[in-house]
Enzyme design. Structure first.
Site, PDB file in Angstrom:
ATOM      1  N   ARG A 126      31.068  31.549  45.484  1.00 15.59           N
ATOM      2  CA  ARG A 126      29.615  31.688  45.602  1.00 15.59           C
ATOM      3  C   ARG A 126      28.950  30.340  45.867  1.00 15.59           C
ATOM      4  O   ARG A 126      29.235  29.363  45.163  1.00 15.59           O
ATOM      5  CB  ARG A 126      29.064  32.312  44.319  1.00 15.59           C
ATOM      6  CG  ARG A 126      29.555  33.726  44.136  1.00 15.59           C
ATOM      7  CD  ARG A 126      29.081  34.409  42.857  1.00 15.59           C
ATOM      8  NE  ARG A 126      29.376  35.847  42.910  1.00 15.59           N
ATOM      9  CZ  ARG A 126      30.548  36.395  42.583  1.00 15.59           C
ATOM     10  NH1 ARG A 126      31.538  35.647  42.128  1.00 15.59           N
ATOM     11  NH2 ARG A 126      30.740  37.696  42.713  1.00 15.59           N
ATOM     12  N   GLU A 159      43.390  34.385  43.308  1.00 23.23           N
ATOM     13  CA  GLU A 159      42.817  33.742  44.489  1.00 23.23           C
ATOM     14  C   GLU A 159      42.880  32.221  44.338  1.00 23.23           C
ATOM     15  O   GLU A 159      42.075  31.624  43.638  1.00 23.23           O
ATOM     16  CB  GLU A 159      41.356  34.209  44.651  1.00 23.23           C
ATOM     17  CG  GLU A 159      41.193  35.719  44.530  1.00 23.23           C
ATOM     18  CD  GLU A 159      39.760  36.184  44.209  1.00 23.23           C
ATOM     19  OE1 GLU A 159      38.810  35.383  44.342  1.00 23.23           O
ATOM     20  OE2 GLU A 159      39.586  37.347  43.811  1.00 23.23           O
ATOM     21  N   HIS A 204      42.578  37.136  48.970  1.00 18.02           N
ATOM     22  CA  HIS A 204      42.279  37.968  47.807  1.00 18.02           C
ATOM     23  C   HIS A 204      43.404  38.971  47.629  1.00 18.02           C
ATOM     24  O   HIS A 204      43.225  40.165  47.836  1.00 18.02           O
ATOM     25  CB  HIS A 204      40.956  38.695  48.002  1.00 18.02           C
ATOM     26  CG  HIS A 204      39.806  37.849  47.631  1.00 18.02           C
ATOM     27  ND1 HIS A 204      38.594  38.344  47.270  1.00 18.02           N
ATOM     28  CD2 HIS A 204      39.704  36.507  47.539  1.00 18.02           C
ATOM     29  CE1 HIS A 204      37.790  37.341  46.980  1.00 18.02           C
ATOM     30  NE2 HIS A 204      38.430  36.208  47.146  1.00 18.02           N
TER      31      HIS A 204
HETATM   32  C1  GAL Z   1      36.069  37.361  43.410  1.00 20.25           C
HETATM   33  C2  GAL Z   1      34.651  37.436  42.953  1.00 20.25           C
HETATM   34  C3  GAL Z   1      34.376  38.861  42.559  1.00 20.25           C
HETATM   35  C4  GAL Z   1      34.601  39.762  43.736  1.00 20.25           C
HETATM   36  C5  GAL Z   1      36.020  39.591  44.179  1.00 20.25           C
HETATM   37  C6  GAL Z   1      36.287  40.436  45.406  1.00 20.25           C
HETATM   38  O1  GAL Z   1      36.321  36.067  43.864  1.00 20.25           O
HETATM   39  O2  GAL Z   1      34.418  36.566  41.879  1.00 20.25           O
HETATM   40  O3  GAL Z   1      33.060  38.969  42.041  1.00 20.25           O
HETATM   41  O4  GAL Z   1      33.744  39.369  44.781  1.00 20.25           O
HETATM   42  O5  GAL Z   1      36.276  38.247  44.486  1.00 20.25           O
HETATM   43  O6  GAL Z   1      37.635  40.316  45.780  1.00 20.25           O
END
Ligand code: GAL
Length: 349
Positions: free
Chosen positions: A82, A315, A182
Site C-alpha cells: 500500500r 509474499e 501472491h
Molecule cells: C496482501 C494484502 C491483502 C490483500 C492480499 C491480496 O498483500 O495485504 O490485504 O490485498 O495481499 O492477495
C-alpha cells in the site's frame, strides 16, 4: 537432468488468448504459469498413489483471477503493498498514482502487473528451458513515473526449486520496482491450511493505521501471536487473532534472510510436503485468506467455492512504501538502470 516443456491454450480473456506454459523435471515436479498476470498456475508434485497434488490455489478460467480482489498467485508490480494516499514521493517530486483501495494505491494500482496479458515463451537460458514473460508497463497506463520494461522468468531445477526472477529497466524517468508473487499455498489434501506449520525468520512486524497503511513503526513479535521463530501451527496462531477485525493474518513481517536466503518455511505434517521461501529482501507479507468468500472464488481445490483460510499467501518483497518510509529499504530504479529481484520456492515432498 532433462526438463520437459509444454505450451497450451488455457483460455481467452478480453478477446486475447491466454497461454499456459509448463516445465517438468525428472522427479515429476511440474510448474505452470499462464500469461494473464504472469500467474503461477500450479506446482504439482507426485503422490504415493501415483497421481499428483497441486500445492497452490488455482482456478479453471482466466476471468476467475480478476473476479475478486485477492490476486491469487499473480505477479505483483510495479510495487507490492500500500502506498499512502496514492502519493509516490520520489526525490523532490510527488506523483499522483491511481487509487484502488479507498485513497490507497495497492499492489501497483488498477493497471498493475497482475492485470496485464504478458508476452510469454519457452526459451533456454544457460542451456536450461525456462518460461519467460515480457511486458512494458507504461507510465500513461499506470501513472507511475517512467516506463518499466519487465521480464519475469520461471526456472525449475533438478532439486525441485522453482526460481522466479523479475528483471526491469526504467525508461524515461526514475521509478520504483518492488515486485512479488501472491502465491497462495495449500500443501495438503484439506480445504484449509489450519493444520500447516509456519516458521518465519522474523523478530518484528509492521504497525498499520486503520486502513492497513504502515505507520513506519515496528512491533516486536515476541510473546505475541506473530512469533513464528519456531515452527507454529497456523490454526493455533489464527485462533489467537480471533478477536481482531481481520480474524487471522494480513501482516507484514520484517525478515532476516538466512545464509541460503531462507525467510520462511511452510509445511504440512499430514502429507510431509513443505516449501522453503528464499528471498534476499527484508519483507514477507503473510495473508491467511481470512476474507475469502464462497462467491467469485471458483477454486479447483474446493470444487468451485472459496472459503476462509483455504490457502496462505506468502509474499516476499521489500517492506512497502519505502520512498515515504526510507528506513524500510530502497526500491528506486534510476532512469536507464536495470535491476533483478528473485524469489525461490524449494519444494520437498
Ligand atoms: C496482501 C494484502 C491483502 C490483500 C492480499 C491480496 O498483500 O495485504 O490485504 O490485498 O495481499 O492477495
Amino acid at each position: 537432468m532433462t526438463i520437459s516443456t509444454s505450451e497450451t491454450l488455457f483460455d481467452h480473456y478480453d478477446g486475447q488468448p491466454i497461454t499456459k506454459f509448463s516445465l517438468t523435471n525428472e522427479n515429476g515436479v511440474t510448474v505452470s504459469a499462464i500469461s494473464l498476470g504472469a500467474t503461477l498456475y500450479e506446482i504439482k508434485v507426485p503422490t504415493s498413489d501415483g497421481s499428483d497434488a497441486n500445492l497452490v490455489l488455482n482456478y479453471p478460467h482466466a476471468a476467475d483471477y480478476l473476479a475478486n480482489p485477492f490476486y491469487v498467485s499473480m505477479a505483483i508490480g510495479r510495487t507490492a503493498g500500500r502506498i499512502k494516499d496514492s502519493q509516490l514521493k520520489l526525490g523532490s517530486e510527488t506523483f499522483e498514482l491511481q487509487p484502488n483501495e479507498g485513497p490507497t494505491n495497492l499492489h501497483g494500482g488498477p493497471h498493475g502487473f497482475n492485470s496485464q496479458v504478458w508476452d510469454g515463451e519457452i526459451t533456454t537460458e544457460n542451456n536450461v528451458p525456462v518460461i519467460k514473460f515480457h511486458h512494458v508497463q507504461k507510465e500513461v497506463d499506470d501513472a507511475f513515473p517512467g516506463d518499466l520494461d519487465t521480464t519475469i522468468t520461471y526456472q525449475l531445477t533438478e532439486d525441485n526449486t522453482v526460481k522466479l526472477s523479475f528483471t526491469a529497466t526504467a525508461n524515461g524517468h526514475d521509478t520504483v520496482f518492488n515486485p512479488t508473487y501472491h502465491t497462495y499455498f495449500n500443501l495438503g489434501n484439506e480445504s484449509d491450511i489450519l493444520n500447516h506449520n509456519l516458521m518465519i525468520n522474523s523478530d518484528s512486524h509492521l504497525e498499520f493505521d486503520e486502513i492497513k497503511v504502515p505507520t513506519g513503526n515496528l512491533l516486536d513479535n515476541k510473546n505475541t501471536p506473530f512469533d513464528f521463530k519456531e515452527n507454529t501451527k497456523l490454526g493455533d496462531a489464527i485462533k489467537q487473532m480471533s478477536n481482531t477485525t481481520e480474524k487471522g493474518f494480513d501482516d507484514i513481517f520484517k525478515v532476516n534472510p538466512a545464509d541460503n536466503n531462507e525467510i520462511a518455511v511452510l509445511s504440512d505434517p499430514a502429507t510431509k510436503r513443505s516449501v522453503s521461501i528464499r528471498s534476499s529482501r527484508n519483507g514477507l507479507v503473510v495473508f491467511t485468506a481470512n476474507s475469502f468468500t464462497e462467491e467469485n472464488m471458483n477454486f479447483i481445490k474446493t470444487n468451485g467455492v472459496g472459503k476462509p483460510y483455504e490457502g496462505v499467501a506468502l509474499e516476499a518483497q521489500t517492506l512497502p512504501d519505502s520512498t515515504r518510509l526510507p528506513q524500510f529499504g530502497d526500491v528506486i530504479l534510476k532512469d536507464g538502470q536495470t535491476k533483478t529481484e528473485e524469489i525461490d520456492y524449494h519444494i520437498s515432498f
